[in-house]
Scaffold this active site. Structure first.
Site, PDB file in Angstrom:
ATOM      1  N   GLU A 258      37.662  -2.644  79.346  1.00  0.00           N
ATOM      2  CA  GLU A 258      36.217  -2.406  79.290  1.00  0.00           C
ATOM      3  C   GLU A 258      35.446  -3.504  80.025  1.00  0.00           C
ATOM      4  O   GLU A 258      34.615  -4.210  79.443  1.00  0.00           O
ATOM      5  CB  GLU A 258      35.757  -2.285  77.845  1.00  0.00           C
ATOM      6  CG  GLU A 258      36.394  -1.092  77.152  1.00  0.00           C
ATOM      7  CD  GLU A 258      35.924  -0.869  75.730  1.00  0.00           C
ATOM      8  OE1 GLU A 258      35.442  -1.820  75.110  1.00  0.00           O
ATOM      9  OE2 GLU A 258      36.038   0.270  75.234  1.00  0.00           O
TER      10      GLU A 258
ATOM     11  N   GLU B  35      41.856   4.932  74.864  1.00  0.00           N
ATOM     12  CA  GLU B  35      41.316   4.650  73.529  1.00  0.00           C
ATOM     13  C   GLU B  35      40.459   5.826  73.113  1.00  0.00           C
ATOM     14  O   GLU B  35      39.590   6.275  73.881  1.00  0.00           O
ATOM     15  CB  GLU B  35      40.421   3.401  73.514  1.00  0.00           C
ATOM     16  CG  GLU B  35      41.160   2.104  73.584  1.00  0.00           C
ATOM     17  CD  GLU B  35      40.234   0.902  73.403  1.00  0.00           C
ATOM     18  OE1 GLU B  35      39.232   1.010  72.650  1.00  0.00           O
ATOM     19  OE2 GLU B  35      40.518  -0.131  74.022  1.00  0.00           O
TER      20      GLU B  35
END
Ligand code: BG6
Length: 483
Positions: A188, A381
């Site tokens: 991220e 995820e």
């Protein structure tokens, strides 16, 4: 059947949220080891949870206990990994996403030689995964830069950190590529703007009042490091694949008023800026204009832009938990999501932590990303944090988790049927672990329950929840049976 043969079903973990053993085996402290559990903070106020100051860091360093620092203990995966891998194998995992703790290999980040004991831990882990036929998917950098680099250099704002990181990445590639084919650079990377300390070791007080300037400079360094790592990986193992990893924050306009639509377009462009750079190998012109308008000046050295061009990624991976809406109405009701605060969508239910559950948004995200990049995608995820109850007989009934996954898998099928190339899916997280944002254990994501509370009390015993057998069946039938 929608899911292609060889589809990589599995789960995802991050070292700092599971390993524990924060000061064992020669490991040095990372920024995650000073992340404080703040029981009095509203769980929906992520900004307060992730806020750091020099004083709070110093206080944490002085305290060697782990009670208020749950990432120091994680779920003790460091000592339980064989048991946990056996449970993942029982579910039929084809892939497991893990990350390497930089400070297990380079305790301060500045050493010239790696810590062999740290290397041995990961070699043993990958060897065991191979024995169980679980393919590793490895993130190099998942929210745990060395604390020393944060304190001494203000983290990734300093260009020298690229060199330290490359030392670490070189060791990872040289020592682990016999087992590891699939790699991710930065978890991220976009979150640098939302929580700069966690993502890049940036301490706001050291930014001379211009935190945004620090963030974008550090981001540039991470882009350069990502490109260098992608190039190096191919030199060491030509058939290995490097992916980028971004938070997919798909945003809808709250209304069809053109101003809401325009504000939404900006949000979505902002969100895709990071993968644009790593897929296309260049900065988008509009982003550069925007930064200049904000007075942000990037120090870009000669050769950097060439590197970005050469070191592009092979596939695009992302996390997806929820969607958001956007509105120009300052009074629009707001709700928290994954370290963001957005406008509430009246059509969607929310988790107890306020994250809006939107399976269709996953299909929209997959189609949008594939259409934009034409590269294989990997969902690395996806999941829901919930409070679970252990019944007197030890069973754990979690129909809400099964519902969440089932509805998301159905949308993945539709995207695949529409033509999206999807390599695999790793749930977050297959086993309960310490929350990244709130440092809680009670925000549980797993198919496997871990007996530990927010303060670290418990036996650490692992138990199968109902969702364990459900996911096992999904994998065994390659998604054909989701009932
Ligand atoms: C992702 C992170 O953004 O969200 C994970 O990569 C994190 O590290 C996950 O755990 C869920 O967020 P949280 O705050 O509920 O743990």
């Amino acid at each position: 059947m929608s899911f292609p043969e060889g589809f990589l079903w599995g789960g995802a973990l991050a070292a700092n949220q599971v390993e524990g053993a924060w000061n064992e085996g020669g490991k040095g402290p990372s920024v995650a080891d000073v992340a404080t559990y703040k029981p009095k903070t509203d769980v929906k106020d992520y900004a307060k949870h992730v806020h750091v100051s020099l004083d709070s860091i110093k206080e944490a360093i002085a305290d060697q206990d782990d009670t208020m620092y749950p990432k120091r203990r994680g779920i003790d995966f460091y000592h339980h990994y064989k048991e946990d891998l056996a449970l993942f194998a029982e579910m039929g995992f084809k892939v497991l996403r893990v990350s390497i703790a930089w400070t297990r290999l380079y305790p301060t980040g500045e050493e010239t030689e790696p810590n062999e004991e740290g290397i041995r831990f990961y070699e043993d882990l990958f060897r065991e995964m191979k024995r169980l036929n679980i393919e590793p998917l490895v993130t190099l950098h998942h929210y745990e830069p060395p604390l020393n680099l944060a304190m001494k250099y203000n983290g990734w704002t300093d260009r020298r950190v690229i060199e330290y990181f490359m030392r670490f990445a070189t060791t990872c590639f040289e020592r682990f590529t016999p087992w590891v084919k699939y790699w991710l650079n930065f978890n991220e990377v976009d979150s640098i703007i939302r929580h700069p300390y966690t993502t890049a070791g940036i301490i706001p007080e050291l930014c001379d009042g211009n935190e945004l300037q620090c963030c974008y400079q550090a981001l540039h360094h991470q882009f350069v490091a990502a490109a260098k790592a992608a190039i190096l990986l191919k030199e060491i193992r030509p058939d290995a694949l490097m992916g980028c990893m971004v938070t997919k924050l798909t945003t809808y306009p709250r209304t069809c008023a053109p101003d809401d639509v325009a504000a939404t377009q900006q949000k979505n462009l902002d969100n895709m800026f990071y993968s644009d750079v790593m897929v296309f190998g260049e900065y988008p012109r509009m982003k550069m204009k925007e930064l200049a308008a904000k007075g942000i000046v990037l120090q870009i050295e000669e050769g950097d832009l060439d590197l970005l061009k050469k070191g592009v990624v092979d596939f695009v991976s992302f996390s997806y938990y929820m969607s958001m809406t956007e509105s120009v109405d300052p009074n629009a009701e707001r709700t928290p999501g994954n370290t963001v605060l957005g406008v509430k969508n009246p059509y969607l239910p929310s988790s107890e932590w306020g994250w809006q559950v939107d399976p269709v948004g996953l299909r929209i995200s997959l189609i949008e990303l594939y259409d934009r990049y034409r590269k294989p995608l990997f969902i690395v995820e996806n999941g829901i944090g919930s409070r679970d109850v252990v019944e007197e007989d030890g069973s754990i009934h979690d129909p809400y988790r099964i519902d969440y996954f089932r509805s998301h898998f159905r949308e993945m099928e539709k995207a695949i049927d529409a033509g999206v190339e999807l390599m695999g899916y790793t749930s977050w997280a297959p086993i309960d672990l310490v929350s990244a944002s709130t440092n809680q254990m009670s925000k549980r994501y797993g198919f496997i329950y871990v007996d530990q509370d927010d303060m670290g009390n418990g036996t650490l015993k692992r138990s199968r929840k109902d969702s364990f057998n459900w996911y096992k069946k999904v994998i065994a039938t390659n998604g054909a049976d989701m009932d």
